[in-house]
Scaffold this active site. Structure first.
Site, PDB file in Angstrom:
ATOM      1  N   LYS A 192     -45.144  53.936  18.009  1.00 37.33           N
ATOM      2  CA  LYS A 192     -46.293  53.471  17.221  1.00 37.33           C
ATOM      3  C   LYS A 192     -47.473  53.256  18.147  1.00 37.33           C
ATOM      4  O   LYS A 192     -47.536  52.275  18.881  1.00 37.33           O
ATOM      5  CB  LYS A 192     -45.984  52.155  16.482  1.00 37.33           C
ATOM      6  CG  LYS A 192     -47.053  51.882  15.424  1.00 37.33           C
ATOM      7  CD  LYS A 192     -47.165  50.433  15.030  1.00 37.33           C
ATOM      8  CE  LYS A 192     -48.022  49.626  15.950  1.00 37.33           C
ATOM      9  NZ  LYS A 192     -49.441  50.028  16.044  1.00 37.33           N
ATOM     10  N   GLU A 401     -56.202  35.555  30.229  1.00 36.46           N
ATOM     11  CA  GLU A 401     -56.531  36.967  30.374  1.00 36.46           C
ATOM     12  C   GLU A 401     -57.765  37.296  29.530  1.00 36.46           C
ATOM     13  O   GLU A 401     -57.744  37.153  28.311  1.00 36.46           O
ATOM     14  CB  GLU A 401     -55.356  37.822  29.924  1.00 36.46           C
ATOM     15  CG  GLU A 401     -55.599  39.291  30.177  1.00 36.46           C
ATOM     16  CD  GLU A 401     -54.449  40.163  29.719  1.00 36.46           C
ATOM     17  OE1 GLU A 401     -53.999  39.983  28.576  1.00 36.46           O
ATOM     18  OE2 GLU A 401     -54.011  41.024  30.505  1.00 36.46           O
TER      19      GLU A 401
HETATM   20  P1  NAD Z   1     -51.600  43.776  20.988  1.00 33.14           P
HETATM   21  O1  NAD Z   1     -50.442  42.962  21.371  1.00 33.14           O
HETATM   22  O2  NAD Z   1     -52.565  43.248  20.015  1.00 33.14           O
HETATM   23  O3  NAD Z   1     -51.135  45.167  20.364  1.00 33.14           O
HETATM   24  C1  NAD Z   1     -50.268  46.034  21.063  1.00 33.14           C
HETATM   25  C2  NAD Z   1     -49.496  46.867  20.053  1.00 33.14           C
HETATM   26  O4  NAD Z   1     -48.660  45.991  19.293  1.00 33.14           O
HETATM   27  C3  NAD Z   1     -50.382  47.607  19.041  1.00 33.14           C
HETATM   28  O5  NAD Z   1     -49.801  48.872  18.787  1.00 33.14           O
HETATM   29  C4  NAD Z   1     -50.284  46.712  17.799  1.00 33.14           C
HETATM   30  O6  NAD Z   1     -50.478  47.407  16.602  1.00 33.14           O
HETATM   31  C5  NAD Z   1     -48.842  46.223  17.908  1.00 33.14           C
HETATM   32  N1  NAD Z   1     -48.564  44.978  17.198  1.00 33.14           N
HETATM   33  C6  NAD Z   1     -49.417  43.975  16.891  1.00 33.14           C
HETATM   34  N2  NAD Z   1     -48.762  42.991  16.211  1.00 33.14           N
HETATM   35  C7  NAD Z   1     -47.464  43.398  16.090  1.00 33.14           C
HETATM   36  C8  NAD Z   1     -46.295  42.820  15.517  1.00 33.14           C
HETATM   37  N3  NAD Z   1     -46.318  41.633  14.914  1.00 33.14           N
HETATM   38  N4  NAD Z   1     -45.141  43.505  15.603  1.00 33.14           N
HETATM   39  C9  NAD Z   1     -45.080  44.693  16.221  1.00 33.14           C
HETATM   40  N5  NAD Z   1     -46.154  45.293  16.778  1.00 33.14           N
HETATM   41  C10 NAD Z   1     -47.334  44.653  16.721  1.00 33.14           C
HETATM   42  O7  NAD Z   1     -52.293  44.181  22.357  1.00 33.14           O
HETATM   43  P2  NAD Z   1     -53.595  45.043  22.564  1.00 33.14           P
HETATM   44  O8  NAD Z   1     -54.745  44.159  22.217  1.00 33.14           O
HETATM   45  O9  NAD Z   1     -53.469  46.357  21.889  1.00 33.14           O
HETATM   46  O10 NAD Z   1     -53.550  45.332  24.138  1.00 33.14           O
HETATM   47  C11 NAD Z   1     -54.045  44.451  25.059  1.00 33.14           C
HETATM   48  C12 NAD Z   1     -52.923  43.667  25.710  1.00 33.14           C
HETATM   49  O11 NAD Z   1     -51.962  44.553  26.256  1.00 33.14           O
HETATM   50  C13 NAD Z   1     -53.403  42.832  26.857  1.00 33.14           C
HETATM   51  O12 NAD Z   1     -52.863  41.543  26.783  1.00 33.14           O
HETATM   52  C14 NAD Z   1     -52.842  43.550  28.078  1.00 33.14           C
HETATM   53  O13 NAD Z   1     -52.643  42.779  29.198  1.00 33.14           O
HETATM   54  C15 NAD Z   1     -51.598  44.125  27.558  1.00 33.14           C
HETATM   55  N6  NAD Z   1     -51.188  45.261  28.382  1.00 33.14           N
HETATM   56  C16 NAD Z   1     -50.108  45.110  29.223  1.00 33.14           C
HETATM   57  C17 NAD Z   1     -49.719  46.148  30.047  1.00 33.14           C
HETATM   58  C18 NAD Z   1     -48.545  46.017  30.980  1.00 33.14           C
HETATM   59  O14 NAD Z   1     -48.041  47.028  31.410  1.00 33.14           O
HETATM   60  N7  NAD Z   1     -48.086  44.834  31.298  1.00 33.14           N
HETATM   61  C19 NAD Z   1     -50.416  47.345  30.012  1.00 33.14           C
HETATM   62  C20 NAD Z   1     -51.500  47.453  29.157  1.00 33.14           C
HETATM   63  C21 NAD Z   1     -51.870  46.403  28.326  1.00 33.14           C
END
Ligand code: NAD
Length: 510
Positions: A192, A401
């Site tokens: 997804k 963050e």
């Molecule tokens: P997010 O958590 O909002 O979303 C990430 C994904 O999760 C999206 O596809 C979203 O649709 C999905 N999602 C949201 N709610 C969900 C739920 N309840 N159940 C299942 N899936 C759900 O994060 P974002 O805003 O897209 O990305 C930014 C974040 O990602 C930052 O905190 C960043 O640090 C983190 N990040 C971490 C890494 C790593 O490798 N550690 C790499 C890149 C980004």
């Protein structure tokens, strides 16, 4: 082949020929509409305009994708490993052949400067798929030296259906980080992408089909997190979730996964400590610190968002750092001269800008930026100026963050204070140490609580090197052989090779 990606206004959820991508869901080798007919508007972050409209998967679509994957699993997992590798090599070749098209698509959708998409995102994606293509037939087991009369061997078996949930910051590269090891190890996948940046992943779906992967081995279901993501996380037939995203969503996923106790791998947030000691090569460290925080507009989990400076060099360093940050060229991501593009969404920009206010409320001092650019050409995009703030270690801007072009600067007096500061957040992902003292570098690299530490460098990644964090940055690792462990189960097989009744089974013994 048209490699020019152009903006097409409103599009129905089907083939968008201007961009050469299919905007429907990819299930069982076919592009299909979402069952409920839902769609998602995908916006251009540089202008705020609609790029296209894609199908939005919901629970019913995820269920279809999972059952397609389940059906594909036996043949895929039993296929000779070298053949799985061959398909992954073919996919890598196709991605490489479409470098310019994919780079443009990624920049259009995410706001990455095109120069970075061309020289980093696409080549890294190709390299990562090739690494795991070569790994497919090298996933060896082991033989354990147990007692005489028995042979004990351990094999690594695929888990089955794997759910992969991806964020919006590096969507193309993350396809390779996640699909590469999962497929090499014999798993089948339902991925997804983020609802905000799904376009390059949908194009990869087409290339997967073109490469000749069997139907159902990879399914791509863009959709919202609270519907499609949630269903994938709780699905009883999904054996593992690999998640990259925020710490809060990671927690939701763990909660949703308890029904069938599926395996979870989490790559979450970070608050990278980038530490410059008094004996560092200052010019190299200034350049490294700029890259650490401003690459991809700071939207990287490993961003060097805490810049820690030894007090004896802090003023000199800041003069150079601010001067260099002022020269960063903000602009349209599609312009090859642009070094910083817009943030990926308006909502996210609002969050990033709110931290400038928070910094000041807590006594922080804004040294640069903290606002949007005045340039008329950029007024409709989601831009934020490079922002440098002097703060205290426990201020919110130094602990939370921000995920934008926003760095909190702090000063320290000795190694012990630097280490304590570095280890003072709940995260533990990336970190950097700038020093010419090898003993100090290795000693601190051992003591700093992170998954990755760069010495006299920052933000290096390689498909062979494990990537992941500790604490609230998550658990499990992507890339390298570590990731194969995360995508397989160890099976221990005991063989009685003496063909007699083993002593422990004879009556009267225990
Ligand atoms: P997010 O958590 O909002 O979303 C990430 C994904 O999760 C999206 O596809 C979203 O649709 C999905 N999602 C949201 N709610 C969900 C739920 N309840 N159940 C299942 N899936 C759900 O994060 P974002 O805003 O897209 O990305 C930014 C974040 O990602 C930052 O905190 C960043 O640090 C983190 N990040 C971490 C890494 C790593 O490798 N550690 C790499 C890149 C980004």
């Amino acid at each position: 082949m048209n490699t020019q990606v152009s903006i097409e206004g409103s599009a129905a959820p089907e083939k968008n020929s201007a961009m050469n991508i299919n905007t429907q869901l990819f299930i069982n080798g076919e592009f299909v509409a979402a069952k409920n007919g839902g769609t998602i508007d995908v916006l251009n972050p540089a202008t705020g305009e609609l790029i296209t409209r894609i199908a939005a998967a919901e629970a019913e679509d995820v269920d279809l994708a999972v059952s397609a994957a389940q059906k594909a699993f036996p043949a895929w997992s039993e296929m000779p490993a070298a053949e799985r590798g061959r398909l992954l090599f073919k996919l890598a070749d196709l991605i490489e052949e479409h470098t310019e098209e994919l780079a443009q698509l990624e920049s259009l959708d995410t706001g990455h400067p095109i120069r970075d998409s061309r020289r980093l995102d696409v080549p890294r994606t190709v390299a990562c798929f090739r690494y795991f293509a070569g790994m497919a037939d090298k996933i060896e087991g082991s033989v354990i030296p147990v007692e005489q009369g028995f042979l004990n061997y351990v094999t690594r078996e695929p888990i089955g259906v794997v759910g992969q949930i991806v964020p919006w910051n590096f969507p193309l590269m993350f396809t390779s980080w996640k699909l590469g090891p999962a497929l090499a190890a014999g798993n089948v996948v339902v991925m997804k992408p983020s609802e905000i940046t799904p376009l390059s992943t949908l194009r990869i779906a087409e290339l997967i089909k073109q490469a000749g992967f069997p139907d159902g081995v990879v399914n791509i279901v863009p959709g919202y997190g609270y519907t499609a993501g949630q269903r994938l996380a709780e699905h009883p037939d999904v054996g593992k979730i690999s998640f990259t995203g925020s710490t809060q969503t990671g927690r939701n996923i763990v909660n949703a996964s308890t029904g069938n106790l599926k395996r979870i791998q989490l790559e979450l947030g970070g608050k990278g400590a980038n530490i410059v000691f008094e004996d560092a090569n200052i010019d190299a460290a200034v350049n490294g610190a700029i890259w650490a925080i401003f690459h991809n507009q700071g939207q990287a989990c490993i961003a060097g968002s805490r810049l820690m400076l030894h007090e004896s060099i802090a003023d000199q360093f800041l003069d150079k750092f601010i001067a260099l940050a002022k020269t960063i060229r903000l602009g349209n991501p599609m312009d090859a001269n642009t070094e910083m593009g817009p943030l990926t969404s308006e909502l996210h920009r609002t969050k990033v800008l709110s931290y400038a206010k928070i910094a000041v409320e807590q006594g922080g001092k804004i040294l640069l930026g903290g606002t949007v650019p005045e340039d008329e050409n950029l007024k409709n995009g989601f831009y934020v100026l490079p922002t440098i703030v002097e703060a205290k270690p426990m201020d919110r801007v130094a602990q939370e963050e921000v995920f934008g072009p926003f760095v909190a600067v702090m000063r320290f007096k000795d190694d012990a204070e630097a280490l304590a500061m570095a280890n003072s957040t709940e995260y533990g992902l990336g970190s950097g140490l700038w020093t010419s003292n090898l003993q100090r570098a290795h000693s601190l690299a051992r003591k700093i609580k992170v998954g990755m530490c760069w010495i006299n460098s920052y933000k290096r990644v390689n498909p062979g090197s494990p990537f992941g964090g500790v604490g609230k940055s998550g658990y499990g690792r992507e890339m390298g052989f570590e990731s194969i462990h995360d995508y397989t189960e160890a099976k221990s097989v005991w063989v009685n090779i003496d063909a007699k009744i083993p002593p422990h089974l004879e009556r009267g013994t225990s």
